[in-house]
Design an enzyme around this catalytic site. Structure first.
Site, PDB file in Angstrom:
ATOM      1  CG  ASP A  38      42.668  64.473  50.721  1.00 31.67           C
ATOM      2  OD1 ASP A  38      41.854  63.638  51.153  1.00 31.67           O
ATOM      3  OD2 ASP A  38      42.994  64.543  49.520  1.00 31.67           O
ATOM      4  N   GLY A  39      43.135  62.774  53.488  1.00 32.01           N
ATOM      5  CA  GLY A  39      43.855  61.548  53.834  1.00 32.01           C
ATOM      6  C   GLY A  39      43.311  60.828  55.056  1.00 32.01           C
ATOM      7  CG  ASN A  40      40.560  62.763  57.637  1.00 30.40           C
ATOM      8  OD1 ASN A  40      41.704  63.173  57.813  1.00 30.40           O
ATOM      9  ND2 ASN A  40      39.494  63.515  57.817  1.00 30.40           N
ATOM     10  NE  ARG A  51      35.918  56.797  53.578  1.00 34.39           N
ATOM     11  CZ  ARG A  51      36.912  57.425  52.950  1.00 34.39           C
ATOM     12  NH1 ARG A  51      37.943  56.728  52.509  1.00 34.39           N
ATOM     13  NH2 ARG A  51      36.873  58.719  52.752  1.00 34.39           N
ATOM     14  CG  HIS A  55      36.213  61.420  58.571  1.00 31.61           C
ATOM     15  ND1 HIS A  55      37.022  61.980  57.619  1.00 31.61           N
ATOM     16  CD2 HIS A  55      35.342  60.613  57.896  1.00 31.61           C
ATOM     17  CE1 HIS A  55      36.656  61.542  56.416  1.00 31.61           C
ATOM     18  NE2 HIS A  55      35.657  60.702  56.557  1.00 31.61           N
ATOM     19  CD1 TRP A  87      26.517  67.718  49.546  1.00 35.30           C
ATOM     20  CD2 TRP A  87      25.649  66.715  51.346  1.00 35.30           C
ATOM     21  NE1 TRP A  87      26.292  68.683  50.499  1.00 35.30           N
ATOM     22  CE2 TRP A  87      25.748  68.104  51.611  1.00 35.30           C
ATOM     23  CE3 TRP A  87      25.132  65.876  52.344  1.00 35.30           C
ATOM     24  CZ2 TRP A  87      25.349  68.665  52.825  1.00 35.30           C
ATOM     25  CZ3 TRP A  87      24.734  66.446  53.553  1.00 35.30           C
ATOM     26  CH2 TRP A  87      24.844  67.813  53.779  1.00 35.30           C
ATOM     27  NE  ARG A  89      34.054  61.767  50.884  1.00 31.60           N
ATOM     28  CZ  ARG A  89      35.284  61.812  51.337  1.00 31.60           C
ATOM     29  NH1 ARG A  89      35.558  61.379  52.542  1.00 31.60           N
ATOM     30  NH2 ARG A  89      36.258  62.311  50.619  1.00 31.60           N
ATOM     31  CG  LEU A 149      42.951  81.556  64.226  1.00 31.13           C
ATOM     32  CD1 LEU A 149      44.049  81.792  63.206  1.00 31.13           C
ATOM     33  CD2 LEU A 149      42.962  80.107  64.673  1.00 31.13           C
ATOM     34  NE  ARG A 206      44.000  67.661  48.297  1.00 29.35           N
ATOM     35  CZ  ARG A 206      42.907  67.586  47.560  1.00 29.35           C
ATOM     36  NH1 ARG A 206      42.613  68.556  46.715  1.00 29.35           N
ATOM     37  NH2 ARG A 206      42.093  66.554  47.661  1.00 29.35           N
ATOM     38  NE  ARG A 212      41.995  65.423  43.679  1.00 27.94           N
ATOM     39  CZ  ARG A 212      42.569  64.223  43.686  1.00 27.94           C
ATOM     40  NH1 ARG A 212      43.502  63.939  42.818  1.00 27.94           N
ATOM     41  NH2 ARG A 212      42.211  63.305  44.574  1.00 27.94           N
ATOM     42  CG  LEU A 213      43.558  74.328  43.624  1.00 31.10           C
ATOM     43  CD1 LEU A 213      43.317  75.676  42.970  1.00 31.10           C
ATOM     44  CD2 LEU A 213      44.216  74.539  44.989  1.00 31.10           C
TER      45      LEU A 213
HETATM   46  C1  FPP Z   1      39.168  64.217  53.362  1.00 33.66           C
HETATM   47  O1  FPP Z   1      39.743  62.985  53.669  1.00 33.66           O
HETATM   48  C2  FPP Z   1      38.560  64.758  54.553  1.00 33.66           C
HETATM   49  C3  FPP Z   1      37.262  65.094  54.678  1.00 33.66           C
HETATM   50  C4  FPP Z   1      36.292  64.990  53.609  1.00 33.66           C
HETATM   51  C5  FPP Z   1      36.755  65.587  55.951  1.00 33.66           C
HETATM   52  C6  FPP Z   1      37.694  66.437  56.703  1.00 33.66           C
HETATM   53  C7  FPP Z   1      37.210  66.567  58.073  1.00 33.66           C
HETATM   54  C8  FPP Z   1      38.007  66.550  59.158  1.00 33.66           C
HETATM   55  C9  FPP Z   1      39.450  66.476  59.111  1.00 33.66           C
HETATM   56  C10 FPP Z   1      37.445  66.698  60.460  1.00 33.66           C
HETATM   57  C11 FPP Z   1      36.758  67.998  60.531  1.00 33.66           C
HETATM   58  C12 FPP Z   1      36.660  68.459  61.851  1.00 33.66           C
HETATM   59  C13 FPP Z   1      35.831  69.415  62.228  1.00 33.66           C
HETATM   60  C14 FPP Z   1      36.051  70.043  63.498  1.00 33.66           C
HETATM   61  C15 FPP Z   1      34.697  69.855  61.429  1.00 33.66           C
HETATM   62  P1  FPP Z   1      39.208  61.709  52.905  1.00 33.66           P
HETATM   63  O2  FPP Z   1      38.121  61.134  53.698  1.00 33.66           O
HETATM   64  O3  FPP Z   1      38.837  62.072  51.498  1.00 33.66           O
HETATM   65  O4  FPP Z   1      40.490  60.805  52.927  1.00 33.66           O
HETATM   66  P2  FPP Z   1      40.939  59.780  51.794  1.00 33.66           P
HETATM   67  O5  FPP Z   1      41.217  60.609  50.557  1.00 33.66           O
HETATM   68  O6  FPP Z   1      42.158  59.164  52.357  1.00 33.66           O
HETATM   69  O7  FPP Z   1      39.830  58.808  51.593  1.00 33.66           O
END
Ligand code: FPP
Length: 258
Positions: A38-40, A51, A55, A87, A89, A149, A206, A212-213
């Protein structure tokens, strides 16, 4: 005092990452680690980037953590890459996220194969675009004989939907005489979930400070140790992962006992 000064075992902090990895490996290693990445979006916003840049950076971290988890001897790493709620988003972001597994595998599949990693997936396949499934299925097939793994992507995954699906399947199997109500146990129920071939996670991480989950592995996390960190996923790295494993190693797991 005297005892401490002269007889206490000398514990020197490991200097290099290799030394630290060796130290972590000398203690109990979780078999299954699950991560809510989380946090991208916030990472990107802090840098005035779109955003999706978060990712993309997050994708590179998936590779780093996979390699380290494999080196540590962790058996399964489940990564929450897309939830059944994602979805909602904007379409451009959803499309980007649905392209990421393909991009990730295009770049890193040869390395995963070389490192003996086995790719798997959990989630509802019905809504996932064909091109995404094609890439993931190819990786699953190309790595099916690997025994390192298990890199398990949770893609279009939602735990409540998974549980409901299991309940319906059990009801159907009772109706068809395949099982009887008396045989329904925790073990049987677990075998109707998408994780039927995997042990429950020992450790959940997380990132980004959310505690949260978010509909992730609700059944499977019953006895899991949780580690929440404020670090945003694109900033997460080997050191943070080792911190989480070390935290896990200090926990006393009693599974309801004493
Ligand atoms: C939540 O951050 C992240 C996601 C919904 C996507 C996670 C995906 C990746 C880290 C890349 C996946 C890579 C592969 C190889 C499939 P957010 O967008 O909700 O962040 P925010 O809460 O800061 O807005």
């Amino acid at each position: 005092m005297f005892y401490n000064k002269f007889f206490k075992k000398q514990t020197t902090a490991p200097k290099t990452e290799t030394e630290r990895i060796d130290k972590v490996k000398s203690s109990v290693i979780p078999k299954h680690v699950a991560i809510i990445m989380d946090g991208n979006g916030r990472w990107a916003k802090k840098r005035s980037l779109p955003r999706v840049a978060g990712h993309h950076e997050g994708m590179k971290v998936v590779r780093k953590i996979t390699i380290l988890a494999n080196d540590l001897g962790i058996e399964t790493l489940t990564m929450f890459a897309f939830s059944t709620e994602n979805w909602k988003r904007p379409k451009t972001e959803v499309d980007y996220l649905m392209n990421l597994p393909e991009e990730f595998l295009k770049i890193y599949l040869p390395e995963l194969i070389e490192k003996n990693v086995k790719v798997q997936m959990i989630g509802d396949r019905t809504q996932i675009p064909k091109h995404t499934l094609r890439a993931v299925d190819k990786a699953i097939d190309d790595t099916k004989d690997n025994d390192g793994l298990i890199l398990n992507f949770a893609l279009n995954y939602g735990s409540r939907a998974e549980i409901l699906h299991a309940v319906k399947e059990i009801a159907l199997d009772i109706k068809n005489g395949k099982i009887v109500e008396e045989n329904i146990s925790e073990e049987l129920f677990s075998n109707y979930l998408m994780t039927k071939n995997l042990p429950d996670p020992d450790l959940l991480i997380r990132t980004s400070g959310e505690i949260r989950l978010s509909n992730f592995m609700l059944w499977q996390l019953a006895y899991t140790e949780f580690c929440f960190t404020n670090v945003l996923w694109p900033d997460f790295n080997e050191e943070e992962f080792l911190n989480a494993i070390e935290q896990y190693q200090k926990r006393s797991r009693r599974f309801g006992g004493i």
